[in-house]
Design an enzyme around this catalytic site. Structure first.
Site, PDB file in Angstrom:
ATOM      1  N   ARG A  66      -5.179   4.079  10.756  1.00 49.76           N
ATOM      2  CA  ARG A  66      -4.544   3.474   9.828  1.00 49.76           C
ATOM      3  C   ARG A  66      -4.529   2.101   9.941  1.00 49.76           C
ATOM      4  O   ARG A  66      -4.361   1.494  10.954  1.00 49.76           O
ATOM      5  CB  ARG A  66      -3.160   3.803   9.587  1.00 49.76           C
ATOM      6  N   LYS A 106       0.592  -4.450  19.712  1.00 45.79           N
ATOM      7  CA  LYS A 106       1.640  -5.162  20.087  1.00 45.79           C
ATOM      8  C   LYS A 106       0.876  -6.266  20.841  1.00 45.79           C
ATOM      9  O   LYS A 106       0.032  -6.149  21.189  1.00 45.79           O
ATOM     10  CB  LYS A 106       2.529  -4.229  21.146  1.00 45.79           C
TER      11      LYS A 106
HETATM   12  P1  NAD Z   1      15.726 -11.062  21.572  1.00 51.13           P
HETATM   13  O1  NAD Z   1      14.829 -12.024  22.506  1.00 51.13           O
HETATM   14  O2  NAD Z   1      16.061 -11.368  20.089  1.00 51.13           O
HETATM   15  O3  NAD Z   1      16.928 -10.846  22.242  1.00 51.13           O
HETATM   16  C1  NAD Z   1      16.895 -10.081  23.666  1.00 51.13           C
HETATM   17  C2  NAD Z   1      18.293 -10.299  24.223  1.00 51.13           C
HETATM   18  O4  NAD Z   1      18.595  -9.633  25.455  1.00 51.13           O
HETATM   19  C3  NAD Z   1      18.675 -11.968  24.663  1.00 51.13           C
HETATM   20  O5  NAD Z   1      19.726 -12.387  24.174  1.00 51.13           O
HETATM   21  C4  NAD Z   1      18.248 -12.023  26.314  1.00 51.13           C
HETATM   22  O6  NAD Z   1      19.078 -12.852  26.614  1.00 51.13           O
HETATM   23  C5  NAD Z   1      19.185 -10.609  26.360  1.00 51.13           C
HETATM   24  N1  NAD Z   1      18.673 -10.117  27.827  1.00 51.13           N
HETATM   25  C6  NAD Z   1      17.623 -10.351  28.641  1.00 51.13           C
HETATM   26  N2  NAD Z   1      17.630  -9.745  29.882  1.00 51.13           N
HETATM   27  C7  NAD Z   1      18.845  -9.000  29.798  1.00 51.13           C
HETATM   28  C8  NAD Z   1      19.425  -8.303  30.678  1.00 51.13           C
HETATM   29  N3  NAD Z   1      18.923  -7.889  31.895  1.00 51.13           N
HETATM   30  N4  NAD Z   1      20.687  -7.624  30.437  1.00 51.13           N
HETATM   31  C9  NAD Z   1      21.410  -7.925  29.253  1.00 51.13           C
HETATM   32  N5  NAD Z   1      20.783  -8.762  28.147  1.00 51.13           N
HETATM   33  C10 NAD Z   1      19.594  -9.193  28.238  1.00 51.13           C
HETATM   34  O7  NAD Z   1      14.823  -9.641  21.663  1.00 51.13           O
HETATM   35  P2  NAD Z   1      14.901  -8.721  20.278  1.00 51.13           P
HETATM   36  O8  NAD Z   1      13.944  -8.801  19.308  1.00 51.13           O
HETATM   37  O9  NAD Z   1      16.173  -8.355  20.209  1.00 51.13           O
HETATM   38  O10 NAD Z   1      14.221  -7.372  21.317  1.00 51.13           O
HETATM   39  C11 NAD Z   1      15.193  -6.557  22.068  1.00 51.13           C
HETATM   40  C12 NAD Z   1      14.416  -5.280  22.290  1.00 51.13           C
HETATM   41  O11 NAD Z   1      14.120  -4.664  21.042  1.00 51.13           O
HETATM   42  C13 NAD Z   1      13.116  -5.118  22.784  1.00 51.13           C
HETATM   43  O12 NAD Z   1      12.686  -4.162  23.595  1.00 51.13           O
HETATM   44  C14 NAD Z   1      12.278  -5.253  21.655  1.00 51.13           C
HETATM   45  O13 NAD Z   1      10.903  -4.666  21.919  1.00 51.13           O
HETATM   46  C15 NAD Z   1      12.989  -4.139  20.771  1.00 51.13           C
HETATM   47  N6  NAD Z   1      12.589  -4.449  19.339  1.00 51.13           N
HETATM   48  C16 NAD Z   1      12.807  -5.615  18.896  1.00 51.13           C
HETATM   49  C17 NAD Z   1      12.460  -5.530  17.378  1.00 51.13           C
HETATM   50  C18 NAD Z   1      12.776  -6.626  16.444  1.00 51.13           C
HETATM   51  O14 NAD Z   1      12.828  -6.651  15.230  1.00 51.13           O
HETATM   52  N7  NAD Z   1      12.955  -7.835  16.816  1.00 51.13           N
HETATM   53  C19 NAD Z   1      11.973  -4.196  16.737  1.00 51.13           C
HETATM   54  C20 NAD Z   1      11.900  -3.156  17.405  1.00 51.13           C
HETATM   55  C21 NAD Z   1      12.087  -3.080  18.687  1.00 51.13           C
END
Ligand code: NAD
Length: 471
Positions: A66, A106
């Protein structure tokens, strides 16, 4: 090259397990599993102090069945080709599962975003966008990035601006990236969408009485003890919406450590404390735990890992006490841990279902950008006036005329944000019951991850089979 423990190998292992429950030809399954394109880029950055540094970046497009392909851009020191390929594959399965008509992709830049000034981050982001444009790895009909770990709406605004300036008057240029600021072509509700979706998914799972009974839990989110790891975009919003539904936050973790309080933690106060002191540790009334991983082992009903992959492993899985794991992050549970937890009857809501709220609302934003009109703009007032008319007639006939506040509450036409949240809620609820139906069809011992993947594989397969190439 991938090793047995690589992230991609973990995703592929889950794929193979699910593929065994389908009847598709092996060549078709191989095509679905394979990553269609990976672009590796390196370019120089002049830092603010005048030194030059080489930046390494990637974009993987897992599936072109897609178009466009869709997936976030991550800024992290862990970025490599294996990671972006694994995350891109999860995007394909996620989009298929939620009926979001995109292939998976990604991107990632191997930097620690905290180590650069805003100016440096802007130069890195714009150059990355330029490199993607140069090779047709970005565009409203080609590949549409969004935020991920370490990026947000600011980076998306830079990408949109760079693409627009290169694309020579393309009317649809703003649809080249999603999760932009609202005043830059974004959509209301996108920033919170992934965390809100995590809540909708968990709420739906907790509504199924027979499943909760099997876990020894009562139905409903209210009163459930929750631990969240990572207070970024996904973790913060998941924690916020879960507590709004009555769940109790008994543990929170950031990279500097974790805190717990069995009586509950006030999220906003913890965030304010971290802002003031630079750490969640030392929060009044809470117990400090030695590190960020310690929170995963706290006594709770629901554990939401929302930071990075590979945090629940064979090493700590036997000590996890949660009955439900809601995977906010991508790939938080590795394959070995997944098998241990399944054996112990832990109910895992898999990443490519539970965090699909982000891409679902990104899809709405993309549609908004292509239609060049805000959702609800044409019908909101009309809806309100017709509803008022109906309520007036009923009120006069029944002798119960509504006051203006009550009238507005019932009669008002839906705003963009209400439509977005409603579309998101519907998508998460529908997908959950679809997964459960597949699970029931396959047999009781099948876990949700496998059932969800079977559903995704079947959908991608049907699209390939329409081409008439595969047997
Ligand atoms: P982000 O950068 O906004 O936040 C990540 C947070 O995790 C930060 O505050 C960081 O300090 C903290 N962190 C880092 N290492 C850590 C640890 N060892 N223990 C605890 N906290 C820790 O990132 P996000 O966008 O929230 O993404 C987080 C996860 O969600 C990733 O796996 C990402 O692929 C997934 N995700 C994000 C989205 C999105 O819309 N942003 C969508 C789907 C999936």
């Amino acid at each position: 090259m991938t090793t047995e423990t690589s992230f991609l190998a973990q995703v592929d292992a889950a794929f193979d397990r699910a593929a065994a429950y389908t009847s598709h030809d092996r060549t078709l399954l191989n095509q679905i599993k394979a990553c269609n394109a990976v672009y590796y880029i390196s370019f120089p950055l002049r830092r603010d102090d005048g030194t030059i540094e080489v930046i390494h970046a990637y974009r993987a497009e897992h599936s072109h069945h897609r178009m466009p392909t869709k997936g976030g851009i991550r800024y992290s020191m862990g970025v490599n080709s294996d990671e972006v390929m694994a995350l891109a594959a999860l995007m394909t399965y996620k989009c298929a599962l939620l009926d979001v008509p995109f292939g998976g992709a990604k991107g990632g830049i191997r930097i620690d975003s905290n180590a650069y000034s805003v100016g440096e981050l802007e130069r890195i982001t714009r150059r990355y966008a330029f490199e993607l444009w140069k090779k047709n790895f970005i565009g409203p009909g080609l590949d549409v990035p969004a935020p991920d770990y370490g990026t947000g709406s600011r980076e998306m605004a830079w990408i949109a601006d760079t693409y627009q300036s290169l694309s020579g008057g393309d009317l649809n240029a703003m649809a080249c990236v999603t999760a932009k600021p609202v005043n830059q072509g974004g959509i209301r509700g996108r920033n919170e969408a992934t965390g809100r979706g995590v809540m909708f998914g968990l709420r739906e799972a907790c509504r199924v009485t027979e499943d909760m009974k099997a876990l020894g839990l009562t139905p409903g989110l209210s009163g459930k003890r929750v631990v969240v790891q990572g207070l970024g975009n996904v973790g913060y919003h998941a924690a916020k919406f879960l507590s709004e539904e009555g769940a109790i936050l008994v543990g929170l973790a950031e990279y500097e450590g974790s805190i717990s309080n069995p009586n509950g933690l006030d999220l906003e106060m913890v965030v304010a404390h971290r802002k003031a002191t630079g750490s969640i540790l030392g929060f009044p009334g809470a117990k400090d735990l030695p590190n960020s991983l310690a929170a995963l082992e706290l006594d709770c009903d629901i554990l939401v890992p929302a930071a990075l992959e590979n945090v629940i492993t064979a090493e700590n899985a036997p000590r996890i006490k949660a009955k439900i794991i809601g995977e906010g992050a991508n790939g938080p549970t590795n394959d070995a841990a997944d098998q241990i937890l399944r054996g112990r009857g832990v109910y895992i809501l898999p990443d490519f279902y539970l965090n699909a709220g982000g891409v679902t609302v990104s899809y709405f934003e993309w549609l908004k950008n292509l239609s060049h009109v805000r959702f609800g703009r044409m019908e909101r007032r009309f809806e309100e006036q017709s509803n008022r008319g109906i309520l007036d007639v009923i009120g006069r006939a029944s002798g119960q005329v509504l006051g203006e506040d009550e009238m507005l509450k019932i009669a008002h036409g839906a705003s963009e944000e209400e439509l977005v949240n409603s579309g998101l809620e519907d998508s998460m609820i529908e997908a959950y019951h679809e997964i459960r139906a597949v699970q029931k069809g396959l047999g009781k011992d099948i876990d949700l991850r496998t059932a969800a993947l079977v559903s995704s594989i079947n959908k991608v397969a049907s699209s390939y089979m329409a081409l008439g190439i595969f047997p």
